[in-house]
Scaffold this active site. Structure first.
Site, short mmCIF file in Angstrom:
data_model
loop_
_atom_site.label_atom_id
_atom_site.label_comp_id
_atom_site.label_asym_id
_atom_site.label_seq_id
_atom_site.Cartn_x
_atom_site.Cartn_y
_atom_site.Cartn_z
N THR A 14 -11.94 -0.12 -6.90
CA THR A 14 -10.77 -0.92 -7.85
C THR A 14 -10.97 -1.67 -8.96
O THR A 14 -10.00 -1.81 -9.48
CB THR A 14 -10.83 -1.65 -6.96
OG1 THR A 14 -10.96 -0.94 -4.82
CG2 THR A 14 -9.30 -2.76 -6.68
N LYS A 56 2.07 1.55 -3.71
CA LYS A 56 1.33 2.22 -4.37
C LYS A 56 0.39 3.77 -4.29
O LYS A 56 0.27 4.36 -5.51
CB LYS A 56 -0.35 0.93 -3.87
CG LYS A 56 -1.45 0.83 -4.56
CD LYS A 56 -2.75 0.24 -4.05
CE LYS A 56 -2.27 -1.10 -3.68
NZ LYS A 56 -3.43 -2.12 -2.48
N GLN A 88 0.75 -1.61 -0.31
CA GLN A 88 0.09 0.12 -0.14
C GLN A 88 0.72 1.23 -0.19
O GLN A 88 0.72 2.16 -0.72
CB GLN A 88 -1.45 0.20 1.17
CG GLN A 88 -2.10 1.47 1.17
CD GLN A 88 -3.07 0.79 0.56
OE1 GLN A 88 -3.62 -0.66 0.51
NE2 GLN A 88 -3.44 1.85 -0.58
N GLY A 102 -11.74 -0.20 2.76
CA GLY A 102 -12.36 -1.52 2.95
C GLY A 102 -11.17 -2.47 1.84
O GLY A 102 -10.15 -1.45 2.47
N ASP A 103 -10.96 -3.82 2.84
CA ASP A 103 -10.40 -4.48 1.78
C ASP A 103 -11.80 -5.94 1.93
O ASP A 103 -12.63 -6.56 2.31
CB ASP A 103 -9.00 -4.86 2.60
CG ASP A 103 -8.49 -6.05 1.98
OD1 ASP A 103 -7.48 -5.41 0.36
OD2 ASP A 103 -7.53 -7.02 1.89
N SER A 137 -10.72 7.30 -2.94
CA SER A 137 -10.93 7.99 -1.70
C SER A 137 -10.68 9.24 -1.96
O SER A 137 -11.30 10.48 -1.34
CB SER A 137 -10.24 7.31 -0.88
OG SER A 137 -10.52 6.20 -0.71
N LYS A 188 -2.19 -1.05 6.51
CA LYS A 188 -3.35 -1.16 6.54
C LYS A 188 -3.50 -2.42 8.18
O LYS A 188 -2.58 -2.66 8.74
CB LYS A 188 -2.80 -2.86 5.19
CG LYS A 188 -3.26 -3.80 5.09
CD LYS A 188 -3.63 -3.25 3.64
CE LYS A 188 -5.84 -3.94 2.91
NZ LYS A 188 -5.81 -3.24 1.61
P1 NDP Z 1 -13.94 -9.44 -0.89
O1 NDP Z 1 -14.20 -9.89 0.33
O2 NDP Z 1 -14.96 -8.58 -1.48
O3 NDP Z 1 -13.91 -10.48 -2.08
C1 NDP Z 1 -13.27 -11.38 -2.06
C2 NDP Z 1 -13.22 -12.63 -3.10
O4 NDP Z 1 -12.32 -13.82 -3.09
C3 NDP Z 1 -14.54 -13.85 -2.61
O5 NDP Z 1 -14.95 -14.54 -3.27
C4 NDP Z 1 -13.79 -14.86 -1.04
O6 NDP Z 1 -14.63 -15.75 -1.87
C5 NDP Z 1 -12.42 -14.98 -2.75
N1 NDP Z 1 -11.59 -15.70 -2.71
C6 NDP Z 1 -10.92 -15.33 -0.68
N2 NDP Z 1 -9.69 -16.28 -0.98
C7 NDP Z 1 -9.75 -17.23 -2.08
C8 NDP Z 1 -8.91 -18.62 -2.88
N3 NDP Z 1 -8.33 -18.70 -1.93
N4 NDP Z 1 -9.35 -18.68 -4.28
C9 NDP Z 1 -10.41 -18.28 -4.51
N5 NDP Z 1 -11.65 -17.47 -4.44
C10 NDP Z 1 -10.77 -16.48 -2.94
O7 NDP Z 1 -12.55 -8.65 -0.85
P2 NDP Z 1 -12.31 -7.50 -2.19
O8 NDP Z 1 -12.96 -7.95 -3.38
O9 NDP Z 1 -12.41 -6.35 -1.46
O10 NDP Z 1 -10.80 -7.84 -2.32
C11 NDP Z 1 -10.28 -8.68 -3.43
C12 NDP Z 1 -8.49 -8.76 -3.33
O11 NDP Z 1 -8.36 -7.19 -4.01
C13 NDP Z 1 -7.81 -9.11 -1.89
O12 NDP Z 1 -6.50 -9.13 -2.43
C14 NDP Z 1 -7.35 -7.56 -1.33
O13 NDP Z 1 -6.59 -7.21 -0.96
C15 NDP Z 1 -7.40 -6.85 -2.70
N6 NDP Z 1 -8.18 -5.40 -2.98
C16 NDP Z 1 -9.04 -5.03 -2.26
C17 NDP Z 1 -9.50 -3.39 -2.22
C18 NDP Z 1 -10.79 -3.28 -1.56
O14 NDP Z 1 -10.95 -1.60 -2.23
N7 NDP Z 1 -11.72 -4.08 -1.43
C19 NDP Z 1 -8.17 -2.22 -3.12
C20 NDP Z 1 -6.93 -2.84 -3.65
C21 NDP Z 1 -7.06 -4.08 -3.24
P3 NDP Z 1 -15.41 -16.59 0.03
O15 NDP Z 1 -16.11 -15.83 -0.20
O16 NDP Z 1 -15.99 -17.56 -0.47
O17 NDP Z 1 -14.22 -16.32 0.88
#
Ligand code: NDP
Length: 445
Positions: free
Chosen positions: A209, A114, A111, A165-166, A377, A126
């Protein structure tokens, strides 16, 4: 220089033991910036790297709360305030049972770079907890969030540390966190981002994102006179980032044929868009399993992590760290994939990343491609300051402009350092030099 990186990482393993994701993030960044370190002895003389890998502050705290059966539960809360060199600490919170200090250090380090790459006045941080909101009632999640904030609020503020969030922290959790923060602080300020538009947030924050990542991939494709039009796309995950990446890919003419969750993946050759995508969004809000999709629509569902073996032209990993290993990377290449763009943070293992870099296909690193949330943001802050509410179209257009600018910065920096087309090198060097020069100017702090 790579022997310098190797010995630096060996020291890091001793001084920060048991944190492989953090070691990997530092290793990957240092490999990319090695030529810059070689040309600028001032960076090494000032022990800049040693300072860079040591978080300014780490807060670890107990989070006691009461579940719906009146049982007392204890989780661990963290905030890794990595760097305030370029502005207040800023970064998301992750609620997931797999959260460890090492994972949060890797995310905070990423981060920091980034936020530097965006050129915004933001430091890096984080935080989160090993709490799992999945399957919990709204009331239980609220009690957890309030207890978490009862400790963390004293470290948060718009000029100190800004939360967002994350994984596992979405609008519901951010609402509860902000409510308690506001109560304890007795102030309505921007210490927490991602608020609802009706009370100080911005439209398109959840989309930021995913949309930004798709815009970034479109810029990558354009360098080869190509586009999403008619392309088969796999997007891992089906959470916030994945769903909105899919939405933007569809509007740019791509056909999303595969998506996943932590249990398995769906394949729908007709494309996941429109009504189907709306269904997936509602399913995500209900935190229901992905397999429900095939009970309602076409396509197949398979258990397991093999989404990357589905033949596609473009892959957009949006789930979690290290979700693509070398076998997956080779399967993507074998099946004709020509572009991988990272929506998640560090979704490739170090070896898988090398496989893609050596292949010469388009490869966009997360620290550039997934910075849409940081960018939007900043739009939220600007709108709050100016008392304006920009429309979704205006924000999307500004987001596109900024993602294009970040892509161009990576591309230009890669050329300047003799690695044309290598966005990994470009992103890391552009981010590192801004941060490193500021650290030198601010003295030994
Ligand atoms: P969410 O919790 O909204 O979604 C995560 C998704 O990934 C869920 O569908 C989850 O499934 C799935 N998942 C988790 N682990 C695995 C795995 N091992 N294999 C396959 N699918 C998996 O998270 P976000 O969308 O917010 O974040 C996703 C990624 O993006 C992270 O790496 C985060 O750090 C990054 N990110 C997020 C940002 C944001 O603003 N939210 C900003 C920048 C980066 P299940 O529900 O079954 O667990």
């Amino acid at each position: 220089m790579s022997s310098f990186v190797a010995s630096f990482i060996a020291d890091l393993r001793n001084t920060h033991p048991g944190q492989p994701e953090f070691h990997q993030a530092v290793h990957d960044a240092l490999m990319a910036v090695a030529p810059v370190l070689e040309k600028n002895p001032a960076y090494r003389d000032a022990a800049l790297l040693e300072r860079l890998v040591e978080p300014e502050r780490v807060i670890i705290f107990r989070v006691p709360w009461v579940d719906d059966d009146n049982r007392v539960r204890i989780n661990r809360g963290y905030r890794v305030e990595f760097s305030s060199t370029l502005g207040p600490f800023k970064g998301g919170l992750r609620f997931h049972p797999g959260v460890t200090l090492g994972i949060l250090k890797f995310l905070a380090f990423e981060q920091t770079l980034k936020n530097s790459l965006t050129t915004l006045p933001l430091g890096g941080a984080k935080g989160g907890s090993d709490f799992d909101p999945k399957g919990r009632s709204d009331q239980a999640v609220m009690r957890f969030c309030q207890s978490f904030m009862n400790e963390l609020f004293r470290h948060v503020g718009p000029h100190i540390d800004i939360l967002a969030g994350d994984i596992g922290v979405d609008r519901r959790e951010l609402g509860f966190l902000y409510g308690q923060y506001k109560r304890l602080r007795n102030a309505f300020d921007s210490g927490v981002m991602g608020k609802a538009p009706a009370w100080g947030g911005t439209v398109l924050r959840p989309e930021a994102t995913g949309y930004g990542c798709a815009w970034f991939a479109a810029e990558m494709l354009a360098t080869r006179n190509d586009s999403f039009a008619g392309k088969r796309v796999a997007i891992s995950g089906s959470g916030t980032v994945a769903l909105y990446a899919a939405e933007k890919v569809a509007t740019l003419g791509g056909r999303v044929v595969a998506m996943s969750d932590s249990h398995g993946f769906i394949v729908d050759d007709q494309g996941i868009a429109g009504e189907k995508l709306e269904f997936l969004k509602q399913r995500n809000d209900r935190r229901a399993p992905l397999r429900e999709y095939v009970e309602k629509f076409d396509g197949s569902y398979s258990e397991g992590p093999h989404i990357w073996h589905v033949p596609v032209d473009i892959a957009i990993p949006c789930a979690t760290q290290n979700e693509i290993n070398t076998e997956d990377a080779r399967a993507l290449l074998r099946n004709g994939c020509t572009c991988v763009c990272e929506g998640a943070n560090q979704p490739l293992t170090a070896d898988a990343s090398m496989v893609l870099q050596e292949s010469g296909i388009l490869y966009g690193p997360g620290k550039a491609a997934n910075c849409g949330a940081a960018v939007v943001s900043a739009f939220e802050t600007a709108q709050n300051t100016l008392g304006l509410n920009w429309s979704a179209e205006e924000i999307d257009s500004r987001l596109h402009d900024l993602m294009r600018a970040i892509h161009d910065r990576c591309l230009r920096t890669a050329v300047e350092h003799g690695c044309p087309g290598n966005l990994i090198v470009g992103a890391n060097i552009a981010a590192f030099t801004r941060l490193a020069d500021a650290m030198l100017e601010q003295g030994v702090v």
